[in-house]
Every structure is written in C-alpha cells, then in structure tokens.
Design a protein around this motif. Structure first.
Motif, PDB file in Angstrom:
ATOM      1  N   MET A 184      -9.518   1.176   6.630  1.00 45.82           N
ATOM      2  CA  MET A 184      -8.728   1.814   7.690  1.00 45.82           C
ATOM      3  C   MET A 184      -9.389   1.574   9.044  1.00 45.82           C
ATOM      4  O   MET A 184      -8.727   1.189  10.013  1.00 45.82           O
ATOM      5  N   LEU A 196     -10.015   7.496   5.925  1.00 42.87           N
ATOM      6  CA  LEU A 196     -10.563   6.823   7.114  1.00 42.87           C
ATOM      7  C   LEU A 196     -11.853   6.083   6.741  1.00 42.87           C
ATOM      8  O   LEU A 196     -12.893   6.242   7.380  1.00 42.87           O
ATOM      9  N   GLY A 197     -11.778   5.272   5.690  1.00 36.73           N
ATOM     10  CA  GLY A 197     -12.930   4.498   5.236  1.00 36.73           C
ATOM     11  C   GLY A 197     -12.974   3.138   5.911  1.00 36.73           C
ATOM     12  O   GLY A 197     -12.405   2.933   6.993  1.00 36.73           O
ATOM     13  N   TRP A 235     -13.192   2.282  -9.368  1.00 41.06           N
ATOM     14  CA  TRP A 235     -12.252   3.408  -9.285  1.00 41.06           C
ATOM     15  C   TRP A 235     -12.156   4.242 -10.560  1.00 41.06           C
ATOM     16  O   TRP A 235     -11.101   4.794 -10.878  1.00 41.06           O
ATOM     17  N   PRO A 284      -8.729   5.130  -2.715  1.00 37.37           N
ATOM     18  CA  PRO A 284      -8.686   4.570  -4.062  1.00 37.37           C
ATOM     19  C   PRO A 284      -7.252   4.648  -4.616  1.00 37.37           C
ATOM     20  O   PRO A 284      -6.477   5.511  -4.183  1.00 37.37           O
ATOM     21  N   HIS A 340      -3.269 -10.231  -4.696  1.00 33.53           N
ATOM     22  CA  HIS A 340      -2.748 -10.982  -3.549  1.00 33.53           C
ATOM     23  C   HIS A 340      -2.229 -12.348  -3.994  1.00 33.53           C
ATOM     24  O   HIS A 340      -1.163 -12.789  -3.596  1.00 33.53           O
ATOM     25  N   ALA A 361      -5.463   7.920  -5.587  1.00 34.90           N
ATOM     26  CA  ALA A 361      -5.004   8.742  -4.457  1.00 34.90           C
ATOM     27  C   ALA A 361      -3.717   8.154  -3.888  1.00 34.90           C
ATOM     28  O   ALA A 361      -2.782   8.894  -3.561  1.00 34.90           O
ATOM     29  N   HIS A 362      -3.643   6.825  -3.786  1.00 27.78           N
ATOM     30  CA  HIS A 362      -2.388   6.203  -3.309  1.00 27.78           C
ATOM     31  C   HIS A 362      -1.216   6.705  -4.153  1.00 27.78           C
ATOM     32  O   HIS A 362      -0.181   7.117  -3.633  1.00 27.78           O
ATOM     33  N   GLU A 409      -2.457   0.911   1.051  1.00 27.33           N
ATOM     34  CA  GLU A 409      -3.200  -0.320   0.830  1.00 27.33           C
ATOM     35  C   GLU A 409      -2.987  -0.740  -0.619  1.00 27.33           C
ATOM     36  O   GLU A 409      -2.593   0.065  -1.468  1.00 27.33           O
ATOM     37  N   LYS A 410      -3.296  -1.989  -0.919  1.00 28.76           N
ATOM     38  CA  LYS A 410      -3.243  -2.391  -2.316  1.00 28.76           C
ATOM     39  C   LYS A 410      -4.505  -1.902  -3.003  1.00 28.76           C
ATOM     40  O   LYS A 410      -5.533  -1.781  -2.329  1.00 28.76           O
ATOM     41  N   PRO A 411      -4.509  -1.587  -4.271  1.00 29.95           N
ATOM     42  CA  PRO A 411      -3.344  -1.501  -5.143  1.00 29.95           C
ATOM     43  C   PRO A 411      -2.726  -0.105  -5.063  1.00 29.95           C
ATOM     44  O   PRO A 411      -3.446   0.872  -4.852  1.00 29.95           O
ATOM     45  N   GLY A 434      -0.023  -2.870   1.201  1.00 32.36           N
ATOM     46  CA  GLY A 434      -0.738  -3.768   2.116  1.00 32.36           C
ATOM     47  C   GLY A 434      -1.049  -5.132   1.528  1.00 32.36           C
ATOM     48  O   GLY A 434      -2.203  -5.470   1.297  1.00 32.36           O
TER      49      GLY A 434
HETATM   50  P1  NAD Z   1     -13.650   3.395   1.347  1.00 26.94           P
HETATM   51  O1  NAD Z   1     -14.304   4.075   0.194  1.00 26.94           O
HETATM   52  O2  NAD Z   1     -14.482   2.858   2.447  1.00 26.94           O
HETATM   53  O3  NAD Z   1     -12.576   4.394   1.998  1.00 26.94           O
HETATM   54  C1  NAD Z   1     -11.727   5.197   1.250  1.00 26.94           C
HETATM   55  C2  NAD Z   1     -11.578   6.535   1.971  1.00 26.94           C
HETATM   56  O4  NAD Z   1     -10.599   7.309   1.274  1.00 26.94           O
HETATM   57  C3  NAD Z   1     -12.868   7.350   1.999  1.00 26.94           C
HETATM   58  O5  NAD Z   1     -13.141   7.779   3.328  1.00 26.94           O
HETATM   59  C4  NAD Z   1     -12.595   8.525   1.063  1.00 26.94           C
HETATM   60  O6  NAD Z   1     -13.277   9.711   1.437  1.00 26.94           O
HETATM   61  C5  NAD Z   1     -11.082   8.657   1.221  1.00 26.94           C
HETATM   62  N1  NAD Z   1     -10.418   9.327   0.088  1.00 26.94           N
HETATM   63  C6  NAD Z   1     -10.640   9.179  -1.245  1.00 26.94           C
HETATM   64  N2  NAD Z   1      -9.807   9.950  -1.962  1.00 26.94           N
HETATM   65  C7  NAD Z   1      -9.042  10.621  -1.062  1.00 26.94           C
HETATM   66  C8  NAD Z   1      -7.998  11.566  -1.187  1.00 26.94           C
HETATM   67  N3  NAD Z   1      -7.566  11.971  -2.382  1.00 26.94           N
HETATM   68  N4  NAD Z   1      -7.438  12.046  -0.052  1.00 26.94           N
HETATM   69  C9  NAD Z   1      -7.863  11.643   1.169  1.00 26.94           C
HETATM   70  N5  NAD Z   1      -8.857  10.740   1.341  1.00 26.94           N
HETATM   71  C10 NAD Z   1      -9.429  10.225   0.241  1.00 26.94           C
HETATM   72  O7  NAD Z   1     -12.762   2.240   0.691  1.00 26.94           O
HETATM   73  P2  NAD Z   1     -12.132   0.983   1.457  1.00 26.94           P
HETATM   74  O8  NAD Z   1     -13.006  -0.184   1.270  1.00 26.94           O
HETATM   75  O9  NAD Z   1     -11.733   1.376   2.817  1.00 26.94           O
HETATM   76  O10 NAD Z   1     -10.832   0.687   0.555  1.00 26.94           O
HETATM   77  C11 NAD Z   1      -9.716   1.534   0.617  1.00 26.94           C
HETATM   78  C12 NAD Z   1      -8.505   0.804   0.031  1.00 26.94           C
HETATM   79  O11 NAD Z   1      -8.232  -0.362   0.800  1.00 26.94           O
HETATM   80  C13 NAD Z   1      -8.710   0.323  -1.416  1.00 26.94           C
HETATM   81  O12 NAD Z   1      -7.533   0.575  -2.147  1.00 26.94           O
HETATM   82  C14 NAD Z   1      -8.915  -1.170  -1.286  1.00 26.94           C
HETATM   83  O13 NAD Z   1      -8.430  -1.896  -2.399  1.00 26.94           O
HETATM   84  C15 NAD Z   1      -8.073  -1.478  -0.057  1.00 26.94           C
HETATM   85  N6  NAD Z   1      -8.497  -2.717   0.640  1.00 26.94           N
HETATM   86  C16 NAD Z   1      -7.577  -3.686   0.855  1.00 26.94           C
HETATM   87  C17 NAD Z   1      -7.950  -4.877   1.454  1.00 26.94           C
HETATM   88  C18 NAD Z   1      -6.927  -5.974   1.670  1.00 26.94           C
HETATM   89  O14 NAD Z   1      -7.245  -7.135   1.561  1.00 26.94           O
HETATM   90  N7  NAD Z   1      -5.703  -5.653   1.951  1.00 26.94           N
HETATM   91  C19 NAD Z   1      -9.274  -5.085   1.848  1.00 26.94           C
HETATM   92  C20 NAD Z   1     -10.203  -4.052   1.640  1.00 26.94           C
HETATM   93  C21 NAD Z   1      -9.811  -2.866   1.018  1.00 26.94           C
END
Ligand code: NAD
Length: 338
Positions: free
Chosen positions: A15, A11-12, A164, A75, A180, A78-79, A96-98, A123
């Motif tokens: 999300m 829920l970063g 990462w 990250p 992308h 985790a995906h 989400e990607k990647p 994503g």
């Molecule tokens: P963020 O650090 O804000 O959020 C990630 C969340 O995942 C954090 O709350 C963290 O505590 C949680 N987390 C980490 N490991 C975990 C695990 N093993 N189990 C459960 N929760 C876990 O990062 P973000 O900026 O929100 O990015 C997240 C993903 O979204 C990345 O892969 C990023 O590449 C992707 N993203 C995609 C786009 C897009 O254009 N589609 C844009 C931004 C980010």
C-alpha cells in the motif's frame, strides 16, 4: 466535484510503496479513512494525508466513514473476509492479489458480488502495465493475425516456504507469484479453457512448475515458472498465424519479429525486428500497471460497468491453480531429490 470517498485497508509495504502513491495522484479520489489491524501502521497515513479517520476496526470504518469503495492490501484471508463485509453494505471493493486461497472461496466471492451489484477488482497490475497495453494493440491488428501460441517464463526465487498460514508452498507460490502469469496466459489465450496439464518438480525447498493450456480459440499457452531461479525475471512471446512473433522482456522491452518488412527507409528487410520501450518520462506507476488498474477500476465504479480484473475474471486462473495443486497431490513422485 467531491470525488469518490475511498477507505484504504492494510497500510503495509504494498500500500505504501505502490497503491497509496497511485491513489494520491488521482484528483477525483478522496481518501477518507484508513484501517489496519495494527493501529500504529494505520497512523502512518499522517505522513501522506491529513483529516482521515484512523481505525483498527473495519466494521467501524464501514459504519462511520461513508466510503464508496475500499482498497485493500492485506493477507488474502483478510481480503476475502473484509470483501464479504464491504459487499454486504454495497461498498465497491478493490483487493490486492490474491483475493482468497481457493476456487471455492472465489466462487463465494463472485456470488456475493452478484448479489450486491458492486464493482469488484483485483490488483492484477501486470495486465495493466503500459507495455502490456502496447502488446495488446500490436497483437490485435489484422496484420498480426490470430494468436496461435503464448510462451511465458516467470522466474522467481521465493517463496520457499508457505505463506499466510497455508500448509502448501506450491499454492503459496501460485497465489503470490504465478497468478499474474497464468492470468496473462488466460487473457491472451482468449475464449474458454479447454485443457490444463501441469507438472511440478522440486529440489529442496525450490520448485519448478511447467504448465500447458489449450483454449477454444485454438491458442495454446506454455508456461514455465517456479522458485528455482536466481532472481525474478519475466518474459513472454506471442506467435501469430501470420508468422509474426512479439516478445516482451521484463515488462519493459517489446520486440516485434516480422518475416518481411518494407519501408522506403529500410527497403524490403528480411528477419526484421522492431523495438518498443516505455518513454523515459513515463511514471513508474504507469509502467508497472498500478495507475492503469486503479484508474480503470474507479472508472467502472463511476460508470457502473464491469471491471476487467473483477473477482469473476479470475475464475479460469483459479481453475488452473486448483488443477496444478490437484495434479501435484496425486503425482508427488517428481521430486528431483529427497
Ligand atoms: P504487509 O504485511 O507489509 O502489509 C499488510 C498489512 O495489512 C499490514 O500492515 C497488516 O497489519 C495489515 N492487516 C493484516 N490483516 C488485517 C486485517 N484483518 N485488517 C486490517 N489490516 C490488516 O504485506 P504487503 O507486502 O504489503 O502485501 C499485502 C498484499 O499485497 C498481499 O496480498 C500481497 O500478495 C500483495 N502484493 C501484491 C503485489 C503485486 O504485484 N500486485 C506486490 C506485493 C504485494
């Protein structure tokens, strides 16, 4: 209708800003559980939804929440790891990607998805952005002709250090940003990839990637990307066998250039260009592709069909990423300065 039971993971920022608001607009989706390794983050779900299981333990979510699908924004490691666990329990997976770091890891994810028979999704929101749908329609017409060349420019200013836990800024950039654009090249290029050539230039912490792709359709892609730019910009041009050219700027404006254009209002105009823009009332999530990607993913889950941006669909994109990294490893002599 009870709707699909969905668990969200991570829920970063991504999300909270994009995926969750989009999910909340979908009437037949029920968010029943939230998992974040940082429990205080997971608890932030209370601002948006009530009566939801909150946990920092993904195994517990899988065991008790009876989810049909999980949507993750974590990250990449985790995906990858959590996708294996979800798929093993027959749970559909959208990440989400990647989705992972390497082509070898992607192949393992593809194998696991085949064994489990679940729908997988990544994503790749650029692909589902509203102007991209319009572009696909325009370039799919008989009048437009065959796609001959695609020129892509994806300018960025970050990352300038590895993400990462990786040790390569280049791979981090390719996975975080260029994924992308490479995927769009693969999508519009059509057919199979026949040839990949790339060059990486560096200056200090910034890098510039030039990429040429050839497809069995005869189409070519030329892509310029990197972190040596002042800010994010994205543009794309598609040239056709009928001498038409369509141009997309910043996932927003589309301009169609035609050699001759004739209507009763314009007469037979040479050097004609027509413009398309999303409507002012279109929601941001539709325009940027988040609504389209999730809507189509859940439609695939309901109809038990394949999803366009599945793990498998990313194989050519990861092949390109590996080739760029491999070519850079054997020709590290293109640094512009030490
Ligand atoms: P963020 O650090 O804000 O959020 C990630 C969340 O995942 C954090 O709350 C963290 O505590 C949680 N987390 C980490 N490991 C975990 C695990 N093993 N189990 C459960 N929760 C876990 O990062 P973000 O900026 O929100 O990015 C997240 C993903 O979204 C990345 O892969 C990023 O590449 C992707 N993203 C995609 C786009 C897009 O254009 N589609 C844009 C931004 C980010």
């Amino acid at each position: 209708m009870t709707g699909l039971r969905v668990g969200i993971v991570g829920l970063g920022a991504q999300m909270q800003e994009n995926l969750l608001p989009t999910l909340l607009q979908m009437p037949d989706i029920r968010i029943v559980a939230v998992c974040d390794s940082d429990r205080s983050r997971a608890e932030q779900i209370n601002r948006f939804v009530s009566h939801v299981m909150i946990t920092d333990n993904f195994d517990e979510m899988l065991a008790s929440a009876q989810v049909d699908a999980v949507v993750m924004a974590c990250p990449p490691q985790a995906h990858r790891d959590l996708a294996f666990k979800a798929m093993a329990r027959g749970v559909h997976v959208f990440v989400e990607k990647p989705p992972c770091f390497t082509l070898a890891e992607l192949e393992e994810l593809i194998d696991a998805s085949r064994r489990s028979g679940v729908v997988t999704g990544v994503g790749m929101n650029f692909k589902f952005a509203k102007p991209m749908g319009q572009l696909r329609q325009m370039t799919g017409t008989e009048q437009f002709g065959e796609i001959v060349h695609i020129q892509l420019n994806h300018y960025a200013s970050k990352p300038t250090s590895p993400l990462w836990g990786l040790d390569s800024t280049l791979r981090s950039f390719l996975l975080a940003q260029a994924i992308h654009t490479i995927d769009l090249g693969v999508t519009f290029g059509g057919g199979e990839l026949r040839n990949i050539e790339s060059r990486v230039q560096r200056h200090g912490d910034s890098l510039l990637v030039s990429l040429e792709l050839q497809f069995t359709t005869g189409a070519t892609v030329s892509l310029l990307s990197g972190t040596m730019f002042p800010y994010f910009e994205f543009d794309m041009k598609i040239v056709s066998s009928n001498s038409m050219m369509v141009e997309l700027n910043n996932l927003w404006n589309i301009t169609m250039h035609e050699p001759v254009h004739g209507t009763s209002a314009t007469g037979a105009g040479k050097r004609w260009r027509g413009a398309w823009q999303p409507g002012p009332l279109d929601s941001g999530y539709e325009r940027s592709g988040y609504f389209g990607e999730l809507e189509k993913f859940f439609a695939a889950v309901r109809n038990k069909t394949a999803y366009e941006a599945s793990f498998e669909s990313l194989r050519p994109t990861y092949r390109v990423i590996e080739r760029i990294c491999d070519a850079d490893a054997v020709r590290p002599d293109l640094a512009l300065s030490a």
